[in-house]
Scaffold this active site. Structure first.
Site, PDB file in Angstrom:
ATOM      1  N   HIS A 174       0.824  -1.207   0.000  1.00 42.16           N
ATOM      2  CA  HIS A 174       0.000   0.000   0.000  1.00 42.16           C
ATOM      3  C   HIS A 174       0.858   1.255   0.000  1.00 42.16           C
ATOM      4  O   HIS A 174       1.701   1.444   0.871  1.00 42.16           O
ATOM      5  CB  HIS A 174      -0.934  -0.028   1.211  1.00 42.16           C
ATOM      6  CG  HIS A 174      -1.950  -1.129   1.124  1.00 42.16           C
ATOM      7  ND1 HIS A 174      -2.329  -1.894   2.196  1.00 42.16           N
ATOM      8  CD2 HIS A 174      -2.661  -1.570   0.043  1.00 42.16           C
ATOM      9  CE1 HIS A 174      -3.235  -2.780   1.787  1.00 42.16           C
ATOM     10  NE2 HIS A 174      -3.453  -2.604   0.493  1.00 42.16           N
ATOM     11  N   GLU A 177       1.709   3.682   3.041  1.00 43.21           N
ATOM     12  CA  GLU A 177       2.264   3.089   4.256  1.00 43.21           C
ATOM     13  C   GLU A 177       3.794   3.145   4.199  1.00 43.21           C
ATOM     14  O   GLU A 177       4.489   2.121   4.141  1.00 43.21           O
ATOM     15  CB  GLU A 177       1.699   1.668   4.421  1.00 43.21           C
ATOM     16  CG  GLU A 177       0.181   1.721   4.591  1.00 43.21           C
ATOM     17  CD  GLU A 177      -0.541   0.377   4.409  1.00 43.21           C
ATOM     18  OE1 GLU A 177       0.122  -0.672   4.431  1.00 43.21           O
ATOM     19  OE2 GLU A 177      -1.775   0.399   4.242  1.00 43.21           O
ATOM     20  N   HIS A 301       2.750  -3.660   6.824  1.00 42.48           N
ATOM     21  CA  HIS A 301       1.740  -2.652   6.523  1.00 42.48           C
ATOM     22  C   HIS A 301       1.732  -1.646   7.664  1.00 42.48           C
ATOM     23  O   HIS A 301       2.451  -1.787   8.646  1.00 42.48           O
ATOM     24  CB  HIS A 301       0.348  -3.302   6.433  1.00 42.48           C
ATOM     25  CG  HIS A 301       0.130  -4.099   5.188  1.00 42.48           C
ATOM     26  ND1 HIS A 301      -0.631  -3.655   4.147  1.00 42.48           N
ATOM     27  CD2 HIS A 301       0.592  -5.327   4.815  1.00 42.48           C
ATOM     28  CE1 HIS A 301      -0.648  -4.568   3.182  1.00 42.48           C
ATOM     29  NE2 HIS A 301       0.089  -5.602   3.564  1.00 42.48           N
ATOM     30  N   GLU A 375       1.068  -5.042  11.071  1.00 39.08           N
ATOM     31  CA  GLU A 375       0.626  -3.646  10.986  1.00 39.08           C
ATOM     32  C   GLU A 375       1.491  -2.842  11.951  1.00 39.08           C
ATOM     33  O   GLU A 375       1.399  -2.991  13.164  1.00 39.08           O
ATOM     34  CB  GLU A 375      -0.855  -3.513  11.365  1.00 39.08           C
ATOM     35  CG  GLU A 375      -1.814  -4.259  10.442  1.00 39.08           C
ATOM     36  CD  GLU A 375      -2.151  -3.501   9.158  1.00 39.08           C
ATOM     37  OE1 GLU A 375      -1.600  -2.400   8.928  1.00 39.08           O
ATOM     38  OE2 GLU A 375      -2.977  -4.021   8.389  1.00 39.08           O
TER      39      GLU A 375
HETATM   40  O1  0X9 Z   1      -6.467  -4.321   4.427  1.00 38.29           O
HETATM   41  C1  0X9 Z   1      -5.306  -4.719   4.290  1.00 38.29           C
HETATM   42  O2  0X9 Z   1      -4.844  -5.065   3.210  1.00 38.29           O
HETATM   43  C2  0X9 Z   1      -4.377  -4.766   5.498  1.00 38.29           C
HETATM   44  N1  0X9 Z   1      -4.608  -3.613   6.345  1.00 38.29           N
HETATM   45  S1  0X9 Z   1      -4.216  -2.111   5.831  1.00 38.29           S
HETATM   46  O3  0X9 Z   1      -4.789  -1.161   6.771  1.00 38.29           O
HETATM   47  N2  0X9 Z   1      -2.652  -1.923   5.895  1.00 38.29           N
HETATM   48  O4  0X9 Z   1      -4.683  -1.923   4.511  1.00 38.29           O
HETATM   49  C3  0X9 Z   1      -4.634  -5.984   6.316  1.00 38.29           C
HETATM   50  C4  0X9 Z   1      -4.870  -7.262   5.597  1.00 38.29           C
HETATM   51  C5  0X9 Z   1      -5.026  -8.383   6.557  1.00 38.29           C
HETATM   52  N3  0X9 Z   1      -5.907  -9.379   6.071  1.00 38.29           N
HETATM   53  C6  0X9 Z   1      -7.222  -9.430   6.424  1.00 38.29           C
HETATM   54  N4  0X9 Z   1      -7.736  -8.642   7.286  1.00 38.29           N
HETATM   55  N5  0X9 Z   1      -7.930 -10.365   5.838  1.00 38.29           N
HETATM   56 ZN    ZN Z   2      -1.649  -1.910   4.101  1.00 40.86          ZN
END
Ligand code: 0X9
Ligand code: ZN
Ligand code: CA
Length: 452
Positions: A174, A177, A301, A375
């Protein structure tokens, strides 16, 4: 009166000079170098509708004009849309020739201590040539805008494919980030710089292959630096005229299983793309993993301080949940001991939210390996959200170092006994200089599996 004017002018100078190193360090194709323009909009412009339409942040508002950095393409569209602007490149040039201008180049540009694509590439190249004996720089593929996706492989005998466990560390799925580029990059640098001094590091580098891909989304990162700080996706030009695919929704495992946290709408921030691996950046990771077995992986992330593991697409445990839970807790403990920051541990789907097509579901789902999303700080938006302070880069890296080392050591200790689903031929052979050739047997195997 005069001194106030002087002050304003020197501020103007300061702001303009800040962006120059960045402009000069743009993509190697040099295309963007020439296309970035400084424009000012006339005082009567409706800035709100302008910014809704074009995702550009104002560089500054000075007098009654607003100044923007835009690409040549944008310029045409701005013109088409009927906005009246003045190209201010003369102003830029004249400020450039100011004797004080040069000094300001050292201030780091728009992204401060963070790495842009070009800054990272040159650091990786420097490391690779300084530490030839224990690392090798690979180009895994090219982004949509033709930037290289680089991977640094750190191991003894880096030119050989050895029978050693492999661990992957990936940053910046992303764009916004930024801290997620720094942590894996600093990990690479730390391993290389400490190899000769630190027994533990030497042992771990000698007995594994550590693959570090600090910047998976270079186009998005550059866009986030120059145009719009909160950009998330890559820069795919979608069929409906919107931009971007969410790279962490574009992996094939249960891709598009449902629309929870993964959108079929191109304009959405979590658009999953037209089909799995439609994005070259994500395909670069697929190729990396198809060519050789990995034993574990971390995808960095931000933000929220959490260590997440599969499944992400359903709120169910994987068969190896106890192991994932244990490794994640051990890593969180190690992290806590450094700066006292608490990272929550849990299944991605329940601790965070449901999504499909993310990296860790794919890495576990197809290869059966422990794969974590970390994260990074801060904890929440009130503490900065995506906008980490430059001052925090080092402490965030320091706390994540022992966790990364721990996962590598786990992979080494469990190499013989771990239940690896695939074994490419591991007879010693010299690895190809740049893009390793994909093993066709494996490729068709994956294709078959993924199309299921
Ligand atoms: O949404 C995402 O891709 C990740 N969080 S972010 O805020 N950095 O965008 C987390 C992905 C983790 N996987 C799931 N929650 N399924
Ligand atoms: Zn992310
Ligand atoms: Ca080796």
């Amino acid at each position: 009166m005069l001194s106030a004017r002087k002050k304003i002018i020197s501020w103007l100078l300061f702001l303009l000079i800040l962006i120059l190193p960045l402009l000069m360090a743009m993509s190697p194709s040099g295309v963007e170098n020439k296309t970035i323009q400084l424009i000012s909009l006339s005082p009567s412009t409706d800035l709100h509708s302008f910014r809704l339409r074009f995702e550009v942040d104002p560089l500054m508002v000075y007098g009654n004009k607003a100044y923007f950095l835009v690409g040549k393409k944008d310029l045409k569209e701005i013109e088409k849309a009927g906005f009246i602007y003045t190209v201010e490149n003369n102003l830029l040039r004249s400020l450039l020739s100011e004797p004080n201008g040069r000094k300001l180049h050292t201030l780091g540009g728009l992204n401060g201590a963070y790495h842009s694509y070009q800054e990272l590439n040159s650091e990786l190249k420097t490391l690779a040539s300084r530490y030839k004996n224990i690392c090798r720089l690979y180009t895994l593929g090219q982004s949509l805008e033709n930037r290289k996706i680089l991977a640094l492989k750190i191991s003894d005998n880096p030119g050989l494919v050895e029978d050693e466990p492999r661990v992957a560390f990936i940053g910046c799925h992303h764009a916004r980030e930024w801290i997620s580029v720094e942590v894996p990059f600093l990990l690479a640098r730390y391993l290389l710089e400490n190899y000769h001094q630190d027994e533990r590091i030497k042992l771990l580098v000698d007995s594994s292959e550590i693959w570090i891909v600090p910047l998976l989304n270079p186009d998005g990162l550059e866009y986030s630096i120059i145009n719009y700080r909160l950009w998330r996706k890559n820069r795919r030009f979608n069929f409906d005229g919107s931009y971007g695919v969410d790279l962490n929704r574009n992996y094939s495992y249960r891709w598009g299983y449902d629309n929870l946290g993964s959108s079929p709408e191109p304009a959405s921030g979590t658009y999953r793309g037209a089909y799995p691996f439609s994005e070259p950046e994500v395909e670069a990771i697929r190729n990396l993993f198809s060519n050789r077995n990995f034993s574990a992986a971390i995808s960095y992330h931000s933000y929220s301080q959490a260590i997440l593991y599969p499944w992400g697409y359903i709120n169910q445990p994987t068969p190896i949940e106890p192991l994932l839970q244990q490794l994640a807790s051990e890593m969180a403990d190690l992290i806590f001991r450094v700066n006292g920051r608490l990272y929550e541990v849990g299944r991605a789907s329940s601790l965070l939210y449901l999504t499909n097509g993310d990296f860790t579901d794919w890495a576990y789902g197809y290869f059966g390996i422990p794969a974590f999303t970390i994260e990074l700080p801060p904890l929440d938006r009130l503490q900065g959200g995506f906008l980490n302070s430059e001052q925090d880069i080092d402490s965030v890296f320091q706390e994540n170092l022992p966790a990364a080392l721990h996962l590598i050591e786990w992979a080494i200790t469990n190499y013989q006994t771990s239940n690896r689903p695939l074994r490419p031929q591991e007879k010693k052979e010299v690895e190809k200089e740049s893009n390793p050739v994909v093993n066709n047997r494996l490729r068709s195997f994956f294709k078959g599996k993924e199309n299921k």
